[in-house]
Design a protein around this motif. Sequence first.
Motif, PDB file in Angstrom:
ATOM      1  N   PRO A 268      -1.342  -2.685 -10.155  1.00 20.41           N
ATOM      2  CA  PRO A 268      -2.513  -3.232  -9.460  1.00 20.41           C
ATOM      3  C   PRO A 268      -3.512  -3.923 -10.390  1.00 20.41           C
ATOM      4  N   LYS A 320      -3.648  -5.222  -2.976  1.00 27.65           N
ATOM      5  CA  LYS A 320      -3.630  -4.645  -1.630  1.00 27.65           C
ATOM      6  C   LYS A 320      -2.516  -5.266  -0.798  1.00 27.65           C
ATOM      7  N   ASP A 323       0.823  -3.882  -1.922  1.00 27.17           N
ATOM      8  CA  ASP A 323       0.992  -2.495  -1.506  1.00 27.17           C
ATOM      9  C   ASP A 323       1.460  -2.382  -0.059  1.00 27.17           C
ATOM     10  N   PRO A 349       2.718   0.959  -6.443  1.00 29.48           N
ATOM     11  CA  PRO A 349       1.870   0.765  -7.632  1.00 29.48           C
ATOM     12  C   PRO A 349       2.274   1.730  -8.752  1.00 29.48           C
TER      13      PRO A 349
END
Length: 977
Positions: A268, A320, A323, A349
């Motif tokens: 991330p 995001k 993910d 992640p």
Amino acid sequence: MCADTPEMNSPDYKSTLNLPQTDFPMRAGLPKREPAWLERWEKIGVYDRLRDKAKTEQRKPFTLHDGPPYANGNLHIGHALNKILKDMVVRSQQMMGRDSRYIPGWDCHGLPIEWKIEEQYRQKGKNKDEVPVVELRRECRAFASEWVGIQREEFKRLGVTGNWDDPYLTMNYHAEAVIAGEFMKFLMNGTLYQGSKPVMWSVVEKTALAEAEVEYHDHQSHTIWVKFPVVRALDANGARQPQRGVNVVIWTTTPWTIPSNRAVAFNPELSYGLYKVTEASEENWAKVGDEYLLADNLAEEVMKAARVDAYERKEDISAKQLDLMVCAHPFRGIEGGEGEWDYDVPLLPADHVTDEAGTGFVHTAPSHGADDFILGVKHGLRMTHNVLEDGSFRPDLPLFGGALIFDHKGKEKDANKRVIDAMAGVGALISRGRIKHSYPHSWRSKAPLIFRNTPQWFASIDRDVGDGQDALGKTIRQRALNAIDAVKWTPETGRNRIYSMMESRPDWVLSRQRAWGVPLTCFVKKGALPDDPDFLLRDPAVNARIVEAFEADGADVWYMEGAKERFLGKDHNPEEYEQIFDVLDVWFDSGSTHAFVLRDREDGSEDGIADLYLEGTDQHRGWFHSSLLQSCGTNGRAPYRGVLTHGFTLDEKGNKMSKSLGNTVAPEQVIKQYGADILRLWVAQSDYTADLRIGPEILKNVADSYRRLRNTMRFLLGSLGDFDEIEPVKPVDMPPLERWVLHCLYELDQEVRKGYDAYDFQGVFQKVFNFATVDLSAFYFDIRKDSLYCDADDSQFRHAALTVLDILFQRLTTWLAPVLVFTMEEVWLERYPGETSSVHLEDIPETPADWHKPELAQLVERVRNVRRVVTAALEVQRREKVIGSSLEAAPEVFVEDATLVTLLRTVNFADVCIASQLTLTEGAAPEGAFTLDEVPGVGVVFALAEGEKCQRCWKILPDVGTHAHEGTCKRCSDALG
């Protein structure tokens, strides 16, 4: 015939001189003579006599615990370095007043020995699997026993002292019983568990390997860039959004792991983007219009590898967004795949992903990687069991069943190619290539390894140790980290190295799928799962029966018929339990040696802790490490107070030794040419904390140092022939030069003891060698030869010098005995030839504090500085053939410092300069006088000595020929009576 001269007609006074007389040869002949001293030490029982002496004197013990070498081949130079260093420690501590104990030991279990027996079976056409395991183990035991005998003699030939009659062997029955007992402590304290984890696996040896058994070498691997199609993503509201044409790209050097993929990892913290191919050749796997998710820092590199001519970055992709994405496996829907890979591949992640190489995405196969496994456990990924113990894919794996990664010789086979071809067939590749990189190999077979998920037995280093010793730390890791700081590490960098290893190490893989070793003496309940409370049988009575049986008959009893019933007894139904037949990691064997050597033996350590462990620097991840883990798991502390490490041996050019390069140096060769003492001296002259170089030129230099030192000892022996006939002179009655020598001995004694205590053998030898060759041979002996040879037998001056020579003899022999064990014994026996005499039964003599005269040392140093100017001036005249000897000179020495002149007049400065006559003048030297810049205020004007040459002492003096004895000076005439 020429006319007679006075010298030719004068009497021969040579027989009246006290010239050195000794049978001590200048040529050592060590290779032929050393074995006789070994026999002598064995005959008189030196080691046992030292133990008796220590017991009588109630000496404080010092225990160096021997790290066990492996009993399967002749010694190499690294073995010699290690054992010689240990011997120097043991001997020096003994001679400084300790009860210095050394119990040699051997590692006897393990794969290399079992492998040798299997090779013998193959040569005879026998199938190893058809040989009863007890028979195999007995042959392994016999093989190890034979090599123990060979190595023992090789170690002894190095001059190493120790309890050779009763060494410790990890295959001795008591040792096997203790190792099993130590293992069962892990069983009982709750740290033992069975887990399915990816471990380093050797397909050649068909067993798991510990980190300490792994080494890294360059290896050429396949490298591939693979597309994982994004099949859906979730929007901000959590609704599924189908995706078409977008691919996450991964890069890997292990294509064979792709069939076991379960996820793709991203970081991330990295910057990612969506990239579109705009120009590319039609032959490329990367096609115009393809869209790839890549880390921004790696996009250019990936496109270059894929031979893309042009591309564009379409948009940012946030962590995001990643993910919320799900990919398909590249083999989803592949023809013949039978639905094997029709599952979703999530993006997860992970911190271990970087943008230093690859794509910024990491293909994750939890069964085949450490980071992959951790990520898999965290997210509940399914473990696969696709790869068998021989490195082949399970037969029923679609498309790839039976494919082999590496064969039984470690050669790459067809698994990678078949997987790559399959991916190319379904359009999953955008590029492929080859890369040379550092890759794990077995340190025994030298074959490449794989990470493979297998059920193994582990010792958890982060579970609470349920033994009630929480004050030492609740877990093995905490205890080990605490213990490290209570240990003295030499060099100190060793502490940081093992500390960082212990901070990050995984659980200890204890099990090996082999036959020759101590079995994991435990039982599991059939049908129970590893997490069930009753999965492992924990019964002290069962454990006791196992230890008792091993003590009586060895670990072979575990494999005999009826063993399960015998050990479970009447308290447990044998039908309900499964007996474990894996053997323990040999590092557990050697890590447990403290228990059956230090703790159990009468000649071990009183508290079960060694004063010192001494091995190569690689043992921070080997024996030091496993011993620390094992002891912290069972005792809560380290098994050692001190740890000393040495470097590796290299050739003269600093290259690693290799038989193929022909640059190896075998201890046997050095001993045959030079003798073991030269090898020992090489160790003493080297900085063992770094890598050590050795070769023909280096050994020649070592031999030269040895000869110079031997010459010093020969002079002492020759001069001390009549010492027993005189009354030693007390230091207070000695001339200043003798008292200065005693002062030097006092200071050097402090340095020697300090150096030996710090295991600084190089420092000790350099100081003693410089003292012997510079302060003694080139200064004190040079000056005192005249008095020793020519003074009257009853001369107090000569007696004082002889007293000092005797004191020098006692100290030099004992200081150097831990290093030059054979030579100092030879020197000692030349003076003390008793039947049971040995320098190795002596201690370094205590040095009286009143010998310490720093103010006298300062004065002598000033005298030596002036002497340097005089001897340099006379050397000029010698080179120009003006004189042949300094005794032909009568220099005038000008000294500006009045106090220094006074000092020089208190000594016979002519004798100090070895000149027949010398004039001291206070004041500045005239123009043209000889000077040295580094000694200001001193000048020398050369003059020839006047008079005749004394036919006895060779000094040129005016009074020669005027005394009772023809052609002599007064001193010599008086000496003749």
